[in-house]
Design a protein around this motif. Sequence first.
Motif, PDB file in Angstrom:
ATOM      1  N   ARG A  53      12.378   1.573  28.070  1.00 41.32           N
ATOM      2  CA  ARG A  53      12.088   1.298  26.654  1.00 41.32           C
ATOM      3  C   ARG A  53      10.591   1.341  26.383  1.00 41.32           C
ATOM      4  NH1 ARG A  53      16.325  -3.030  24.141  1.00 41.32           N
ATOM      5  NH2 ARG A  53      18.203  -2.105  25.030  1.00 41.32           N
ATOM      6  N   LYS A  54       9.828   0.752  27.275  1.00 38.02           N
ATOM      7  CA  LYS A  54       8.368   0.802  27.081  1.00 38.02           C
ATOM      8  C   LYS A  54       7.867   2.241  27.190  1.00 38.02           C
ATOM      9  CE  LYS A  54       7.188  -3.895  28.394  1.00 38.02           C
ATOM     10  NZ  LYS A  54       6.463  -4.795  29.284  1.00 38.02           N
ATOM     11  N   ALA A  55       8.444   2.980  28.134  1.00 35.13           N
ATOM     12  CA  ALA A  55       8.029   4.378  28.287  1.00 35.13           C
ATOM     13  C   ALA A  55       8.333   5.159  27.015  1.00 35.13           C
ATOM     14  CB  ALA A  55       8.747   5.002  29.480  1.00 35.13           C
ATOM     15  N   PHE A  56       9.513   4.910  26.466  1.00 34.36           N
ATOM     16  CA  PHE A  56       9.859   5.585  25.206  1.00 34.36           C
ATOM     17  C   PHE A  56       8.859   5.201  24.109  1.00 34.36           C
ATOM     18  CE2 PHE A  56      11.837   4.930  21.030  1.00 34.36           C
ATOM     19  CZ  PHE A  56      12.035   6.254  20.672  1.00 34.36           C
ATOM     20  N   ARG A  57       8.530   3.939  24.020  1.00 32.80           N
ATOM     21  CA  ARG A  57       7.622   3.466  22.967  1.00 32.80           C
ATOM     22  C   ARG A  57       6.240   4.103  23.112  1.00 32.80           C
ATOM     23  NH1 ARG A  57       6.676   3.103  19.029  1.00 32.80           N
ATOM     24  NH2 ARG A  57       6.409   1.469  17.491  1.00 32.80           N
ATOM     25  N   ILE A  58       5.784   4.190  24.373  1.00 31.96           N
ATOM     26  CA  ILE A  58       4.462   4.785  24.627  1.00 31.96           C
ATOM     27  C   ILE A  58       4.480   6.278  24.275  1.00 31.96           C
ATOM     28  CG2 ILE A  58       2.883   5.440  26.503  1.00 31.96           C
ATOM     29  CD1 ILE A  58       3.536   2.685  27.779  1.00 31.96           C
ATOM     30  N   ALA A  59       5.534   6.968  24.698  1.00 26.55           N
ATOM     31  CA  ALA A  59       5.632   8.401  24.380  1.00 26.55           C
ATOM     32  C   ALA A  59       5.792   8.605  22.880  1.00 26.55           C
ATOM     33  CB  ALA A  59       6.814   9.015  25.135  1.00 26.55           C
ATOM     34  N   ARG A  60       6.528   7.695  22.242  1.00 24.02           N
ATOM     35  CA  ARG A  60       6.756   7.794  20.788  1.00 24.02           C
ATOM     36  C   ARG A  60       5.438   7.625  20.029  1.00 24.02           C
ATOM     37  NH1 ARG A  60       6.934   7.972  16.211  1.00 24.02           N
ATOM     38  NH2 ARG A  60       8.588   7.612  14.682  1.00 24.02           N
ATOM     39  N   LEU A  61       4.593   6.729  20.504  1.00 23.30           N
ATOM     40  CA  LEU A  61       3.293   6.532  19.853  1.00 23.30           C
ATOM     41  C   LEU A  61       2.431   7.790  19.947  1.00 23.30           C
ATOM     42  CD1 LEU A  61       2.514   2.882  20.915  1.00 23.30           C
ATOM     43  CD2 LEU A  61       2.437   3.736  18.565  1.00 23.30           C
ATOM     44  N   ALA A  62       2.515   8.461  21.086  1.00 19.29           N
ATOM     45  CA  ALA A  62       1.689   9.661  21.262  1.00 19.29           C
ATOM     46  C   ALA A  62       2.270  10.857  20.526  1.00 19.29           C
ATOM     47  CB  ALA A  62       1.545   9.978  22.746  1.00 19.29           C
ATOM     48  N   LEU A  63       3.612  10.970  20.512  1.00 18.97           N
ATOM     49  CA  LEU A  63       4.241  12.181  19.985  1.00 18.97           C
ATOM     50  C   LEU A  63       4.723  12.042  18.548  1.00 18.97           C
ATOM     51  CD1 LEU A  63       6.258  13.013  23.235  1.00 18.97           C
ATOM     52  CD2 LEU A  63       4.393  14.381  22.284  1.00 18.97           C
ATOM     53  N   GLN A  64       4.861  10.789  18.088  1.00 20.46           N
ATOM     54  CA  GLN A  64       5.292  10.532  16.710  1.00 20.46           C
ATOM     55  C   GLN A  64       6.641  11.170  16.398  1.00 20.46           C
ATOM     56  OE1 GLN A  64       3.559   8.500  14.702  1.00 20.46           O
ATOM     57  NE2 GLN A  64       1.970   8.203  16.229  1.00 20.46           N
ATOM     58  N   ASN A  65       7.496  11.252  17.416  1.00 24.07           N
ATOM     59  CA  ASN A  65       8.810  11.851  17.194  1.00 24.07           C
ATOM     60  C   ASN A  65       9.786  11.301  18.241  1.00 24.07           C
ATOM     61  OD1 ASN A  65      10.848  14.101  18.025  1.00 24.07           O
ATOM     62  ND2 ASN A  65      10.199  14.695  15.974  1.00 24.07           N
ATOM     63  N   ASP A  66      10.912  10.776  17.774  1.00 21.63           N
ATOM     64  CA  ASP A  66      11.877  10.152  18.687  1.00 21.63           C
ATOM     65  C   ASP A  66      12.420  11.135  19.725  1.00 21.63           C
ATOM     66  OD1 ASP A  66      11.578   7.780  17.414  1.00 21.63           O
ATOM     67  OD2 ASP A  66      13.609   7.678  16.587  1.00 21.63           O
ATOM     68  N   ASP A  67      12.863  12.294  19.273  1.00 27.36           N
ATOM     69  CA  ASP A  67      13.509  13.241  20.200  1.00 27.36           C
ATOM     70  C   ASP A  67      12.533  13.772  21.248  1.00 27.36           C
ATOM     71  OD1 ASP A  67      16.117  13.099  19.181  1.00 27.36           O
ATOM     72  OD2 ASP A  67      15.566  14.411  17.523  1.00 27.36           O
ATOM     73  N   ASP A  68      11.323  14.073  20.814  1.00 23.13           N
ATOM     74  CA  ASP A  68      10.313  14.534  21.780  1.00 23.13           C
ATOM     75  C   ASP A  68      10.022  13.433  22.804  1.00 23.13           C
ATOM     76  OD1 ASP A  68      10.175  16.938  20.546  1.00 23.13           O
ATOM     77  OD2 ASP A  68       8.227  16.613  19.582  1.00 23.13           O
ATOM     78  N   ALA A  69       9.932  12.198  22.313  1.00 26.55           N
ATOM     79  CA  ALA A  69       9.645  11.075  23.227  1.00 26.55           C
ATOM     80  C   ALA A  69      10.786  10.877  24.221  1.00 26.55           C
ATOM     81  CB  ALA A  69       9.414   9.799  22.424  1.00 26.55           C
ATOM     82  N   LEU A  70      12.020  10.998  23.740  1.00 24.53           N
ATOM     83  CA  LEU A  70      13.179  10.859  24.639  1.00 24.53           C
ATOM     84  C   LEU A  70      13.202  11.985  25.672  1.00 24.53           C
ATOM     85  CD1 LEU A  70      15.794   9.790  21.947  1.00 24.53           C
ATOM     86  CD2 LEU A  70      15.136   8.425  23.936  1.00 24.53           C
ATOM     87  N   ASP A  71      12.892  13.193  25.240  1.00 23.88           N
ATOM     88  CA  ASP A  71      12.823  14.316  26.188  1.00 23.88           C
ATOM     89  C   ASP A  71      11.759  14.058  27.253  1.00 23.88           C
ATOM     90  OD1 ASP A  71      14.799  15.666  24.874  1.00 23.88           O
ATOM     91  OD2 ASP A  71      13.459  17.025  23.786  1.00 23.88           O
ATOM     92  N   ALA A  72      10.617  13.558  26.806  1.00 28.81           N
ATOM     93  CA  ALA A  72       9.525  13.297  27.759  1.00 28.81           C
ATOM     94  C   ALA A  72       9.927  12.239  28.780  1.00 28.81           C
ATOM     95  CB  ALA A  72       8.274  12.849  26.997  1.00 28.81           C
TER      96      ALA A  72
END
Lengths: 194, 112
Positions: free
Chosen positions: A31-50
Amino acid sequence: MSFAHGDGHDMPDALRARNAAFDRFFIAVERKAFRIARLALQNDDDALDAVQDSMLQLVRAYASRPQAEWKPLFYRILANRTRDLQRRRSTRGRLFAWWPTGGETDDGDDPASAAPSPEPGPERSLELGQTMALLDQFIGQLSHKQQQAFLLRNFEDLDVAQAARAMGCSEGSVKTHYSRAVHRLRARLMEAES
Amino acid sequence: MTTGREIERQARETLEASIEHLDARVRSRLTRARHAALDELQRRARRPAWFVVPAVGFAASAILAVVLWAPWSTVQDPANGTALTALATPDADLDFLLGEDVFAAVFEDPAG
């Protein structure tokens, strides 16, 4: 939640223990990883893929490493994956910049510093939404390294040495990026309050 | 005035709260991602490492080569080995080694 995935009955004890350890590790960081990726990418699907790519890469390349190394390695992979996605979007944004319909032109040259979506998203409660949107916006305006240093140290609780391994830089750089991130966030918050 | 410590605390609390409020779709995708990674881990554990098969083949070839080509492998017949060793000895018992028929044939008078 415990490891109960796949046909683990015929596995040797050592293998079962390692799978259970990875399961616990992923549950702890996902969950934290998703949140961190989401902050950088500003997109849920991209963050989930990452996040998914990073999990797969960790087990493919570093499954034999000691457990203490998993977290810095995982965040190193996530940072690289996030940067790849940002670059790809940036290139795509430049390629489609001339296109009159403009569906992909909002990416800009640096998505990390781009403004976040004006919509806070249905998942956020009303109370949390405003603060979170503001924080998203301010953290999104930090440089990539400042974001990483701030989130890994303050949100993911990595120590300076672990953060340095995750970011691929020296411990001194981590401290510098972290300090600048805090100063910049404070300045932005004070501007917002006044 | 907001201090650095307060910024850190506020950001941490807000971020922690935000991950408690992730929507069901995101949580489901994260669970699937985790399962995919664990499946990959099991697949890789069951599969022999890429270097094992050629390494085993090479080791077997090396052992076979040593067995076939080593110097001691030429003394295959214990009887020959014993005979050669015995002939090299000065006080060899030729009766025992060659038998009476051989001596009879050698010392027989060809003229009768």
